[in-house]
Motif scaffolding. Sequence first.
Motif, mmCIF file in Angstrom:
data_model
loop_
_atom_site.group_PDB
_atom_site.id
_atom_site.type_symbol
_atom_site.label_atom_id
_atom_site.label_comp_id
_atom_site.label_asym_id
_atom_site.label_seq_id
_atom_site.Cartn_x
_atom_site.Cartn_y
_atom_site.Cartn_z
ATOM 1 N N LEU A 88 -23.694 -31.229 6.961
ATOM 2 C CA LEU A 88 -23.633 -30.789 8.351
ATOM 3 C C LEU A 88 -23.326 -29.291 8.401
ATOM 4 C CD1 LEU A 88 -23.938 -32.136 11.094
ATOM 5 C CD2 LEU A 88 -21.467 -32.519 11.126
ATOM 6 N N ASN A 89 -24.317 -28.494 8.739
ATOM 7 C CA ASN A 89 -24.114 -27.052 8.849
ATOM 8 C C ASN A 89 -23.431 -26.714 10.171
ATOM 9 O OD1 ASN A 89 -25.394 -26.457 6.389
ATOM 10 N ND2 ASN A 89 -27.412 -26.511 7.346
ATOM 11 N N GLY A 90 -22.454 -25.814 10.097
ATOM 12 C CA GLY A 90 -21.746 -25.395 11.302
ATOM 13 C C GLY A 90 -20.582 -26.278 11.676
ATOM 14 N N TRP A 91 -20.321 -27.299 10.866
ATOM 15 C CA TRP A 91 -19.224 -28.220 11.150
ATOM 16 C C TRP A 91 -18.412 -28.451 9.879
ATOM 17 C CZ3 TRP A 91 -18.624 -30.697 16.023
ATOM 18 C CH2 TRP A 91 -19.660 -30.476 16.933
ATOM 19 N N THR A 92 -17.165 -28.859 10.056
ATOM 20 C CA THR A 92 -16.307 -29.262 8.950
ATOM 21 C C THR A 92 -16.018 -30.745 9.069
ATOM 22 O OG1 THR A 92 -15.259 -27.088 8.845
ATOM 23 C CG2 THR A 92 -14.089 -28.911 7.806
ATOM 24 N N ILE A 93 -16.267 -31.491 7.993
ATOM 25 C CA ILE A 93 -16.008 -32.933 7.997
ATOM 26 C C ILE A 93 -14.538 -33.152 7.654
ATOM 27 C CG2 ILE A 93 -16.583 -35.143 6.947
ATOM 28 C CD1 ILE A 93 -19.370 -34.082 6.438
ATOM 29 N N ASP A 94 -13.785 -33.709 8.595
ATOM 30 C CA ASP A 94 -12.353 -33.934 8.398
ATOM 31 C C ASP A 94 -12.085 -35.240 7.653
ATOM 32 O OD1 ASP A 94 -11.732 -31.586 9.803
ATOM 33 O OD2 ASP A 94 -11.896 -32.643 11.715
ATOM 34 N N SER A 95 -12.830 -36.277 7.968
ATOM 35 C CA SER A 95 -12.608 -37.570 7.322
ATOM 36 C C SER A 95 -13.843 -38.432 7.458
ATOM 37 C CB SER A 95 -11.398 -38.295 7.931
ATOM 38 O OG SER A 95 -11.645 -38.618 9.296
ATOM 39 N N CYS A 96 -13.979 -39.364 6.538
ATOM 40 C CA CYS A 96 -15.064 -40.351 6.571
ATOM 41 C C CYS A 96 -14.449 -41.716 6.297
ATOM 42 C CB CYS A 96 -16.140 -40.009 5.548
ATOM 43 S SG CYS A 96 -17.554 -41.145 5.555
ATOM 44 N N LEU A 97 -14.408 -42.546 7.303
ATOM 45 C CA LEU A 97 -13.722 -43.836 7.215
ATOM 46 C C LEU A 97 -14.740 -44.963 7.203
ATOM 47 C CD1 LEU A 97 -11.044 -45.446 7.283
ATOM 48 C CD2 LEU A 97 -11.189 -45.376 9.776
ATOM 49 N N LEU A 98 -14.605 -45.855 6.200
ATOM 50 C CA LEU A 98 -15.436 -47.050 6.105
ATOM 51 C C LEU A 98 -14.571 -48.266 6.425
ATOM 52 C CD1 LEU A 98 -17.218 -44.980 4.562
ATOM 53 C CD2 LEU A 98 -17.827 -46.824 2.987
ATOM 54 N N GLN A 99 -15.032 -49.112 7.306
ATOM 55 C CA GLN A 99 -14.287 -50.315 7.666
ATOM 56 C C GLN A 99 -15.240 -51.389 8.175
ATOM 57 O OE1 GLN A 99 -12.925 -49.249 12.240
ATOM 58 N NE2 GLN A 99 -11.526 -48.789 10.570
ATOM 59 N N THR A 100 -14.715 -52.583 8.314
ATOM 60 C CA THR A 100 -15.496 -53.702 8.840
ATOM 61 C C THR A 100 -14.776 -54.277 10.054
ATOM 62 O OG1 THR A 100 -14.403 -55.282 7.362
ATOM 63 C CG2 THR A 100 -16.469 -54.278 6.594
ATOM 64 N N ALA A 101 -15.547 -54.933 10.891
ATOM 65 C CA ALA A 101 -14.998 -55.555 12.094
ATOM 66 C C ALA A 101 -15.939 -56.670 12.524
ATOM 67 C CB ALA A 101 -14.822 -54.531 13.200
ATOM 68 N N VAL A 102 -15.505 -57.429 13.504
ATOM 69 C CA VAL A 102 -16.334 -58.484 14.090
ATOM 70 C C VAL A 102 -16.700 -58.065 15.503
ATOM 71 C CG1 VAL A 102 -16.439 -60.886 14.832
ATOM 72 C CG2 VAL A 102 -15.298 -60.297 12.688
ATOM 73 N N LYS A 103 -17.985 -57.903 15.748
ATOM 74 C CA LYS A 103 -18.475 -57.511 17.059
ATOM 75 C C LYS A 103 -18.787 -58.768 17.876
ATOM 76 C CE LYS A 103 -20.340 -55.093 20.386
ATOM 77 N NZ LYS A 103 -19.525 -54.294 21.318
ATOM 78 N N LYS A 104 -18.131 -58.894 19.021
ATOM 79 C CA LYS A 104 -18.316 -60.066 19.878
ATOM 80 C C LYS A 104 -19.266 -59.735 21.021
ATOM 81 C CE LYS A 104 -13.745 -61.975 18.830
ATOM 82 N NZ LYS A 104 -12.439 -62.431 19.371
ATOM 83 N N TYR A 105 -20.205 -60.624 21.243
ATOM 84 C CA TYR A 105 -21.156 -60.502 22.341
ATOM 85 C C TYR A 105 -20.925 -61.647 23.316
ATOM 86 C CZ TYR A 105 -23.678 -57.270 19.271
ATOM 87 O OH TYR A 105 -24.026 -56.226 18.454
ATOM 88 N N GLU A 106 -20.826 -61.319 24.597
ATOM 89 C CA GLU A 106 -20.601 -62.346 25.616
ATOM 90 C C GLU A 106 -21.920 -62.969 26.054
ATOM 91 O OE1 GLU A 106 -17.634 -63.446 26.497
ATOM 92 O OE2 GLU A 106 -16.742 -62.039 25.079
ATOM 93 N N THR A 107 -22.671 -63.454 25.091
ATOM 94 C CA THR A 107 -23.934 -64.140 25.343
ATOM 95 C C THR A 107 -24.292 -64.964 24.121
ATOM 96 O OG1 THR A 107 -26.300 -63.833 25.831
ATOM 97 C CG2 THR A 107 -25.221 -62.152 24.499
ATOM 98 N N ALA A 108 -25.054 -66.009 24.349
ATOM 99 C CA ALA A 108 -25.544 -66.838 23.243
ATOM 100 C C ALA A 108 -26.973 -66.481 22.861
ATOM 101 C CB ALA A 108 -25.472 -68.319 23.619
ATOM 102 N N PHE A 109 -27.535 -65.436 23.480
ATOM 103 C CA PHE A 109 -28.899 -64.988 23.204
ATOM 104 C C PHE A 109 -29.916 -66.116 23.382
ATOM 105 C CE2 PHE A 109 -26.164 -62.098 20.733
ATOM 106 C CZ PHE A 109 -26.588 -60.878 21.236
#
Length: 318
Positions: free
Chosen positions: A147-168
């Motif tokens: 990324l030119n013109g920016w400084t990367i402060d941190s890079c965080l990798l994580q997992t989560a469960v995304k809930k959808y209020e529909t059964a599709f």
Amino acid sequence: MQKQLAIIILLFLPMAVCAQQRPAPDTVTVGIYITSIHDIDFKQKEYTLNCWLWLKYKNKNFNFAEYLEIPTAKTVSKSFTTIDSSNDRIYMMMKLQCVMKDSWKISHFPFDRQRLRFFIENSQFDSHSLVFKPDTLGRHFDSRYTLNGWTIDSCLLQTAVKKYETAFGDDSQPAPRTAYSQFRVMLDITRDAGSLFWKMFLGMYIAFLIAYTCFYIHVDGIESRFGLSVGALFAAIGNKYIIDSALPESTSFTLVDTLHGITLFFIFCVVACTTYSMRLVKTNRQREAARFDMIAAQTLLVLYVGLNIWFISQAAAK
């Protein structure tokens, strides 16, 4: 009491049996290496991300080549994909180019800090069948070209469960809600604002200085002083419109609005001071007019510089 206990046991026993019979979800180990982030478009709230993405798992029913989902992407293109199924394990690696949509925080622009988000899901299997696990070994981005013109402060990798209020549309679901495992990458970046600040605000400051020089024009040149002040006023307004055209719309009062508002107010103060000096000249009080101009010039300059330093330092510190 015993009857109530028996009823409770009968109600919850099938649920416990089902929970025990449900197999544990398969684990998919996910890693990422970001090679570049470019074409950042603040107005359209998007940017382009190039990365290598790899997945390691045992369940051969997982078809990530077809069912890889990136919810926050506008477009996704795969330029390279390889699959190794030896040793009873599948290792998939792909090169992605994604045009990402995200929200920008512009309250302190150009001293802004942003969080870029990259999420993936498998649209075929929910969280009961598949869970992600981050591969945290090594670095996750190329610091030289990311990324030119920016400084990367941190890079965080994580997992989560995304809930959808529909059964599709799935009628077999007991309730209209589903959940999918999600792999998340959060990249915190800070803009290198030094040169950009002067490129964007130099016109505004020159406009103020043009108006400020009116105090050093002899009181006999009232028309010239008014002309310079009005010209500086329009120059500051034009500079603000140019900056606003490169930024997304915002309902909050940003640093850009604050600095331009201060500049316009002080240019108006110059016009007001010139008007008062003109009244003094018309009553043959030229010496008082000259003295008033010098006092007003120093007062306005100190206040203008002080307010700018304070607001800029506050934005840079947050």
